[in-house]
Write an enzyme that holds these catalytic residues in place. Sequence first.
Site, PDB file in Angstrom:
ATOM      1  N   GLU A 144      -1.836  51.321  54.959  1.00  0.00           N
ATOM      2  CA  GLU A 144      -1.710  50.529  53.737  1.00  0.00           C
ATOM      3  C   GLU A 144      -2.552  49.255  53.808  1.00  0.00           C
ATOM      4  O   GLU A 144      -3.160  48.854  52.829  1.00  0.00           O
ATOM      5  CB  GLU A 144      -0.242  50.184  53.453  1.00  0.00           C
ATOM      6  CG  GLU A 144       0.593  51.379  53.005  1.00  0.00           C
ATOM      7  CD  GLU A 144       0.121  51.968  51.674  1.00  0.00           C
ATOM      8  OE1 GLU A 144      -0.616  51.307  50.932  1.00  0.00           O
ATOM      9  OE2 GLU A 144       0.481  53.127  51.382  1.00  0.00           O
TER      10      GLU A 144
ATOM     11  N   TYR B  48       3.119  44.511  47.320  1.00  0.00           N
ATOM     12  CA  TYR B  48       2.766  45.932  47.261  1.00  0.00           C
ATOM     13  C   TYR B  48       2.975  46.602  48.625  1.00  0.00           C
ATOM     14  O   TYR B  48       3.657  47.630  48.737  1.00  0.00           O
ATOM     15  CB  TYR B  48       1.310  46.143  46.796  1.00  0.00           C
ATOM     16  CG  TYR B  48       0.872  47.530  47.159  1.00  0.00           C
ATOM     17  CD1 TYR B  48       1.332  48.629  46.428  1.00  0.00           C
ATOM     18  CD2 TYR B  48       0.109  47.769  48.303  1.00  0.00           C
ATOM     19  CE1 TYR B  48       1.018  49.921  46.809  1.00  0.00           C
ATOM     20  CE2 TYR B  48      -0.214  49.058  48.685  1.00  0.00           C
ATOM     21  CZ  TYR B  48       0.241  50.127  47.937  1.00  0.00           C
ATOM     22  OH  TYR B  48      -0.050  51.404  48.321  1.00  0.00           O
TER      23      TYR B  48
ATOM     24  N   ASP C  22       0.482  49.381  42.609  1.00  0.00           N
ATOM     25  CA  ASP C  22      -0.868  49.089  43.068  1.00  0.00           C
ATOM     26  C   ASP C  22      -1.817  49.262  41.874  1.00  0.00           C
ATOM     27  O   ASP C  22      -1.379  49.532  40.751  1.00  0.00           O
ATOM     28  CB  ASP C  22      -1.265  49.983  44.258  1.00  0.00           C
ATOM     29  CG  ASP C  22      -1.641  51.381  43.808  1.00  0.00           C
ATOM     30  OD1 ASP C  22      -1.180  51.809  42.722  1.00  0.00           O
ATOM     31  OD2 ASP C  22      -2.407  52.053  44.516  1.00  0.00           O
TER      32      ASP C  22
ATOM     33  N   CYS D  97      -7.005  59.836  36.900  1.00  0.00           N
ATOM     34  CA  CYS D  97      -6.948  58.699  35.975  1.00  0.00           C
ATOM     35  C   CYS D  97      -7.762  57.535  36.553  1.00  0.00           C
ATOM     36  O   CYS D  97      -7.272  56.436  36.754  1.00  0.00           O
ATOM     37  CB  CYS D  97      -5.490  58.294  35.743  1.00  0.00           C
ATOM     38  SG  CYS D  97      -5.293  57.259  34.292  1.00  0.00           S
TER      39      CYS D  97
ATOM     40  N   CYS E  57      -9.079  63.496  31.855  1.00  0.00           N
ATOM     41  CA  CYS E  57      -7.905  63.740  30.997  1.00  0.00           C
ATOM     42  C   CYS E  57      -7.703  65.234  30.720  1.00  0.00           C
ATOM     43  O   CYS E  57      -6.563  65.679  30.536  1.00  0.00           O
ATOM     44  CB  CYS E  57      -8.048  62.994  29.676  1.00  0.00           C
ATOM     45  SG  CYS E  57      -8.222  61.216  29.879  1.00  0.00           S
TER      46      CYS E  57
ATOM     47  N   CYS F  29      -5.441  66.562  33.278  1.00  0.00           N
ATOM     48  CA  CYS F  29      -4.326  65.669  33.637  1.00  0.00           C
ATOM     49  C   CYS F  29      -2.979  66.295  33.278  1.00  0.00           C
ATOM     50  O   CYS F  29      -2.789  66.765  32.153  1.00  0.00           O
ATOM     51  CB  CYS F  29      -4.492  64.341  32.917  1.00  0.00           C
ATOM     52  SG  CYS F  29      -3.105  63.223  33.231  1.00  0.00           S
TER      53      CYS F  29
HETATM   54  S1  SF4 Z   1      -4.523  61.627  30.063  1.00  0.00           S
HETATM   55 FE1  SF4 Z   1      -4.091  61.389  32.231  1.00  0.00          FE
HETATM   56  S2  SF4 Z   1      -6.097  60.925  33.163  1.00  0.00           S
HETATM   57 FE2  SF4 Z   1      -6.286  60.606  30.955  1.00  0.00          FE
HETATM   58  S3  SF4 Z   1      -5.879  58.415  30.692  1.00  0.00           S
HETATM   59 FE3  SF4 Z   1      -3.942  59.496  30.364  1.00  0.00          FE
HETATM   60  S4  SF4 Z   1      -2.924  59.479  32.354  1.00  0.00           S
HETATM   61 FE4  SF4 Z   1      -5.075  58.979  32.702  1.00  0.00          FE
END
Ligand code: SF4
Length: 277
Positions: free
Chosen positions: A27, A110, A128, A182, A189, A192
């Site tokens: 960490e 953190y 974080d 992300c 996305c 995701c």
């Molecule tokens: S869809 Fe997933 S990767 Fe895209 S901004 Fe939202 S959380 Fe992040």
Amino acid sequence: VEWYGPAARDLPWRQPGVGGWPVLVSEVMLQQTPVARVLPVYQRWLGRWPAPAALAAAGVGDAVREWGTLGYPRRAVRLHQAAGQIAGRHGGRVPAAVADLLRLPGVGEYTARAVATFAYGQRHAVLDTNIRRVLGRVFDGRAHPGPPRAGDRQRAGAVVPESPPAAARYTAAVMELGALLCRARRPGCDRCPVHDLCAWRRAGRPEAGRSAGQRYAGTDRQARGRLLATLRSSPGTVPEPVLRVAWPPADQRRRALAGLVADGLAVRSAGGYRLPD
Ligand code: SF4
């Protein structure tokens, strides 16, 4: 969490039962440095100092040398100091309580919660950069989370699962989502697992203002890094003329060397500078 199972990177500090010391070391190293650069130094570090007492018995100069090019080398000095306190006050075992962890040098909000979560399976709201970015996009629809605000931890804690083992796995999963998909730039996305829930994606991913990034070339930070690398590469005192060659601008060199001495990363020695013993 389902996505995390097959997607998670196989990293040594995530092995079951890995213990407090490897988690603390990882960490601290990961605070400012990407995984790929941390891995070889982490392996060498734990090979050499598998327990806090072993590091505490070594010289701080050895710690700075082993830190290599990870950057922000004050972390090596702080980790060495923390090892001394763990060996002296905690029986050689990294403490599990957040309050005790926070008293260790170099351990902030953190890191204390990350160690308590990942090494000891406790339930905490860990925040974080990656987690803040994911939560900011999913819940607030913001491209970048901006500076920390009052109430961030409370809001983050509201979506952490109640059971401690589930909370630890959830925390690792969100962190990994922020690292792998992300990302700050070009988030993935389309792959995701929470894209249906994500407010920012549903809003069409509007861009917020973004910092221009920090200049590095020619900065005091680069001067420090260059001079420290020169000290690290020598077993003894590095004479002033060698340091002049390493970083010619005199004012900046003096400032950088004074900073290294003040931070415990170097000491003045006859005719030059060296790493501390
Ligand atoms: S869809 Fe997933 S990767 Fe895209 S901004 Fe939202 S959380 Fe992040």
